[in-house]
Scaffold this motif. Structure first.
Motif, PDB file in Angstrom:
ATOM      1  N   VAL A  36       0.990  -1.164   0.021  1.00 34.05           N
ATOM      2  CA  VAL A  36       0.105  -0.030  -0.028  1.00 34.05           C
ATOM      3  C   VAL A  36       0.872   1.296  -0.018  1.00 34.05           C
ATOM      4  O   VAL A  36       0.278   2.331  -0.201  1.00 34.05           O
ATOM      5  CB  VAL A  36      -0.974   0.108   1.329  1.00 34.05           C
ATOM      6  N   VAL A  37       2.040   1.269   0.224  1.00 35.97           N
ATOM      7  CA  VAL A  37       3.092   2.331   0.343  1.00 35.97           C
ATOM      8  C   VAL A  37       3.528   2.713  -1.074  1.00 35.97           C
ATOM      9  O   VAL A  37       3.516   1.937  -1.983  1.00 35.97           O
ATOM     10  CB  VAL A  37       4.161   2.267   1.499  1.00 35.97           C
ATOM     11  N   LYS A  43       9.546  -0.567   2.463  1.00 36.25           N
ATOM     12  CA  LYS A  43       8.793  -1.618   1.952  1.00 36.25           C
ATOM     13  C   LYS A  43       8.648  -1.644   0.393  1.00 36.25           C
ATOM     14  O   LYS A  43       8.929  -2.841  -0.330  1.00 36.25           O
ATOM     15  CB  LYS A  43       7.263  -1.819   2.366  1.00 36.25           C
ATOM     16  N   ASP A  75      -4.886  -2.945   2.395  1.00 31.46           N
ATOM     17  CA  ASP A  75      -4.574  -3.918   3.577  1.00 31.46           C
ATOM     18  C   ASP A  75      -5.638  -4.531   4.138  1.00 31.46           C
ATOM     19  O   ASP A  75      -5.733  -5.610   4.638  1.00 31.46           O
ATOM     20  CB  ASP A  75      -3.766  -3.065   4.482  1.00 31.46           C
ATOM     21  N   LYS A  96      -2.458  -4.930  11.427  1.00 30.78           N
ATOM     22  CA  LYS A  96      -3.437  -5.409  10.560  1.00 30.78           C
ATOM     23  C   LYS A  96      -3.835  -6.810  10.502  1.00 30.78           C
ATOM     24  O   LYS A  96      -4.518  -7.153   9.785  1.00 30.78           O
ATOM     25  CB  LYS A  96      -3.270  -4.803   9.327  1.00 30.78           C
ATOM     26  N   ARG A 171      -6.801   9.227  12.819  1.00 36.03           N
ATOM     27  CA  ARG A 171      -6.767   7.910  11.899  1.00 36.03           C
ATOM     28  C   ARG A 171      -6.178   7.114  12.441  1.00 36.03           C
ATOM     29  O   ARG A 171      -4.808   7.433  12.818  1.00 36.03           O
ATOM     30  CB  ARG A 171      -6.548   8.228  10.393  1.00 36.03           C
ATOM     31  N   MET A 173      -4.652   2.703  12.340  1.00 35.48           N
ATOM     32  CA  MET A 173      -4.689   1.208  11.472  1.00 35.48           C
ATOM     33  C   MET A 173      -5.856   0.531  12.293  1.00 35.48           C
ATOM     34  O   MET A 173      -6.303   0.817  13.335  1.00 35.48           O
ATOM     35  CB  MET A 173      -3.475   0.554  11.193  1.00 35.48           C
ATOM     36  N   PHE A 194      -5.203   3.128   4.786  1.00 37.96           N
ATOM     37  CA  PHE A 194      -4.100   4.042   4.398  1.00 37.96           C
ATOM     38  C   PHE A 194      -4.178   5.016   3.149  1.00 37.96           C
ATOM     39  O   PHE A 194      -3.610   6.129   3.094  1.00 37.96           O
ATOM     40  CB  PHE A 194      -2.849   3.190   4.183  1.00 37.96           C
ATOM     41  N   ASN A 211       2.115   7.999  12.392  1.00 41.86           N
ATOM     42  CA  ASN A 211       2.886   7.211  11.280  1.00 41.86           C
ATOM     43  C   ASN A 211       4.414   7.432  11.273  1.00 41.86           C
ATOM     44  O   ASN A 211       4.942   8.188  12.392  1.00 41.86           O
ATOM     45  CB  ASN A 211       2.246   7.479   9.889  1.00 41.86           C
ATOM     46  N   ASN A 215       6.789   7.278   5.976  1.00 39.84           N
ATOM     47  CA  ASN A 215       5.115   7.126   5.327  1.00 39.84           C
ATOM     48  C   ASN A 215       4.608   8.901   5.613  1.00 39.84           C
ATOM     49  O   ASN A 215       3.882   9.106   4.539  1.00 39.84           O
ATOM     50  CB  ASN A 215       4.213   6.431   6.273  1.00 39.84           C
ATOM     51  N   LEU A 236       6.118   0.721  13.914  1.00 35.55           N
ATOM     52  CA  LEU A 236       5.336   0.310  12.615  1.00 35.55           C
ATOM     53  C   LEU A 236       6.299  -0.798  11.936  1.00 35.55           C
ATOM     54  O   LEU A 236       7.167  -0.289  11.127  1.00 35.55           O
ATOM     55  CB  LEU A 236       5.010   1.260  11.866  1.00 35.55           C
ATOM     56  N   TYR A 238       6.547  -4.596   9.500  1.00 36.25           N
ATOM     57  CA  TYR A 238       5.627  -5.522   8.717  1.00 36.25           C
ATOM     58  C   TYR A 238       6.040  -6.989   8.784  1.00 36.25           C
ATOM     59  O   TYR A 238       6.910  -7.270   9.236  1.00 36.25           O
ATOM     60  CB  TYR A 238       5.936  -5.010   7.127  1.00 36.25           C
TER      61      TYR A 238
HETATM   62  C1  SIN Z   1       1.938   0.859   5.712  1.00 36.22           C
HETATM   63  O1  SIN Z   1       3.152   1.254   6.142  1.00 36.22           O
HETATM   64  O2  SIN Z   1       2.044  -0.357   4.980  1.00 36.22           O
HETATM   65  C2  SIN Z   1       0.899   1.372   6.177  1.00 36.22           C
HETATM   66  C3  SIN Z   1       0.768   1.934   7.301  1.00 36.22           C
HETATM   67  C4  SIN Z   1      -0.592   2.717   7.588  1.00 36.22           C
HETATM   68  O3  SIN Z   1      -1.418   2.126   7.395  1.00 36.22           O
HETATM   69  O4  SIN Z   1      -0.621   3.706   8.389  1.00 36.22           O
END
Ligand code: SIN
Length: 330
Positions: A36-37, A43, A75, A96, A171, A173, A194, A211, A215, A236, A238
């Motif tokens: 998603v980024v 990532k 996500d 997530k 906001r 996650m 996101f 965040n 990001n 944060l 993954y």
């Molecule tokens: C991500 O870094 O993959 C997205 C993080 C988010 O949803 O804030």
């Protein structure tokens, strides 16, 4: 050569040609990697590095297709899509996985890790490695952790002490721990994808978000958030995942090579993460679009005191053994 021998040789040659043609025409294994980024993030860079390594080493046999910026799946959908075989690799934030395991919620506990060194130590230790497999019963396999970094709080007004966040909309996650973290300071958390964050901030539908520097920079949140509090209040990171069905279905000769490429790409992504935590923070400061607020020790302690009770609330769901091991890693 007799006629029958000529015929036999021709048949053997024809069969060999057909066999080699079918090898040449064998379809490559396709690995769709959805995230998603932006590409210029830890990532995004890790995914591209993985593709590059697989192209070099397994070109023709394995084809990696990378889909950044929620182009393929957000996500909220990617794990279901993976179980249906529509995507083979993803690296959602550890926040997530709520539908699949409660144990990974440990990574959302505020002020649990004092720095990324402690996060790495925990992840590579026995408890962290056990957590990689916590989604196995749901048909998913954790192939490794990837870092992004520590989270900061951005907002439309300065946040120095918890009282500044009271009644503000943030906001988050899709994590119940993160919801509890904001509720602990009297704020209103909203679980949103996101891909919607920039617009929510720009239109002032929400007041702030949390965040990492990379990001906040790559998605331009700093252009619509005049204040960023350097709180380093959470991590944060993954989980790089695939489905058990896809992974076990790979040919035995190919699987270790894919895993090796992935491990190397993750190591590369982790280096990018460490660099970007410094460089993207500086780019934001240099832009003068957003003021970066550094907390005094006393101000920071107020956030710790307000948010830390969240640990106890989730201790039973997460497992005290994991929390104790994480504390030890500091
Ligand atoms: C991500 O870094 O993959 C997205 C993080 C988010 O949803 O804030």
């Amino acid at each position: 050569m007799s006629k029958s021998k000529v015929l036999l040789v021709s048949l053997v040659v024809a069969a060999a040609l057909v066999a080699s043609a079918s090898v040449v025409m064998a379809k490559p294994i396709v690995i769709k990697f959805s995230h998603v980024v932006a590409e210029n993030t830890p990532k995004g860079q890790m995914a591209n590095k993985f593709k590059q390594l697989v192209d070099e080493r397994l070109g023709g046999k394995v084809l990696v297709e990378v889909f950044p910026n929620s182009q393929l799946f957000g996500d909220n959908k990617v794990l279901e899509a993976m179980l249906l075989g529509d995507v083979q690799l993803a690296a959602p934030s550890l926040s997530k996985f709520k539908k699949y395991t409660k144990s990974l919620q440990i990574y959302d506990l505020p002020f649990l890790f004092s720095n990324m060194g402690a996060v790495e130590k925990f992840q590579q230790g026995p408890e962290g490695q056990k957590l990689l497999m916590s989604i196995k019963s749901k048909g998913l396999i954790g192939l490794g952790y990837l870092h992004n970094g520590l989270k900061q709080l951005s907002a439309s007004s300065p946040l120095r002490v918890p009282a500044d966040a009271k009644s503000k909309k943030f906001r988050i996650m899709s994590s119940d721990v993160l919801a509890a973290q904001f509720e602990a300071v009297g704020a209103m958390p909203l679980k949103k994808p996101f891909s919607e964050v920039f617009t929510l901030l720009q239109t002032k539908a929400i007041d702030g978000q949390e965040n990492t520097w990379s990001n906040i920079y790559s998605k331009k949140f700093y252009e619509v958030q005049p204040y960023i509090t350097e709180s380093n209040h959470g991590v944060l990171d993954y989980l790089v995942i695939t489905s058990t069905e896809f992974w076990t279905g790979l040919p035995d000769a190919i699987r270790p090579q894919i895993k090796k490429a992935l491990d190397e790409a993750i190591a590369f992504g982790n280096k990018v993460a460490a660099q970007k935590a410094i460089a993207d923070r500086q780019k934001i400061i240099d832009s003068k679009r957003s003021e970066v607020l550094e907390l005094t020790a006393a101000e920071r302690q107020q956030w710790v005191d307000a948010m830390k009770p969240v640990w106890k609330k989730f201790e039973d769901q997460i497992g005290k053994n994991y929390i104790d091991a994480a504390i030890k890693s500091n």
